[in-house]
Design a protein around this motif. Sequence first.
Motif: not given
Length: 284
Positions: A86, A99, A88, A29-30, A139, A102
Amino acid sequence: MLKLLPPLSNVAATGIATLATELPGAGLHRLYFVLGGTTFTKAMIENIEIKIGERTFCDYSLTATQLDDTNTWRGRPDTANYLSFYFGAPEMVDFHDQHVTDLDLSVLRNKDGSQATISVRANIVGATAPTLEIYADIYPPKSALKFDPNEIALVKALIPGVFTPAGAVVRQNFAVSLGKGGSAVVNEFWFNANLTSLLIEKNNVTLLDDVHTADLANFYTSRGKVTVPGMYVWSPTAEGFIGLAERTLMSDGKTAYPWQHRVTTSAADVLTLVAEIVTPYGLL
């Protein structure tokens, strides 16, 4: 969860710190940067580059301050010793849109089929005994979260551009790179000293009607965004839905829309544009 990545090489008062690592099977995600040491601020990272495999997500021409300003505008906390990149879109209103871009590192590969490497370069200038750590905000991969198959390869990246009008200009058109065919524009961040308004047209349809800096800033403030001095923003997704990103191809999926970005300035300037796009990974 946060996963601490391996130590960077060459974290020094002046020099280019680097990291190359892999996160096979993760949903990323980041990247979360933690700055420490005697004297080390985000302003001391004069260039930052983030690549996944052969693909560039954050061009080396960008500064950590510019990246941080984009996050401040989104309403992300602006804490002195922390910086986020990010993949996402946390400012969106639902989990899917937050997301959908992502990185699914269980699927994304290099051109030769090998695991895509996460590469970071940070050009540090003028620090004193700096320390730098990077965490991955992980995630489950999108393929495990039941995202639509055509969304698995979607990613978000920053495309830079620089324009240098020699004096005050009125609606002067600049050619802007918005990625390859198949991309869509999430936001445009214009860093400037003298930009007063911007007219954006796509296929002769006005998307931003020559709106003055202060008026546009107030409009976005009413939608929960934070005004950053010296940064003019056009955001087709300001309502919080990434599906509102402006597509660059016509409905036939082949023909590119013609775009015009017509800039008005009060004086000579160096305009640095960061176009945030969503695109299939293979088109970066």
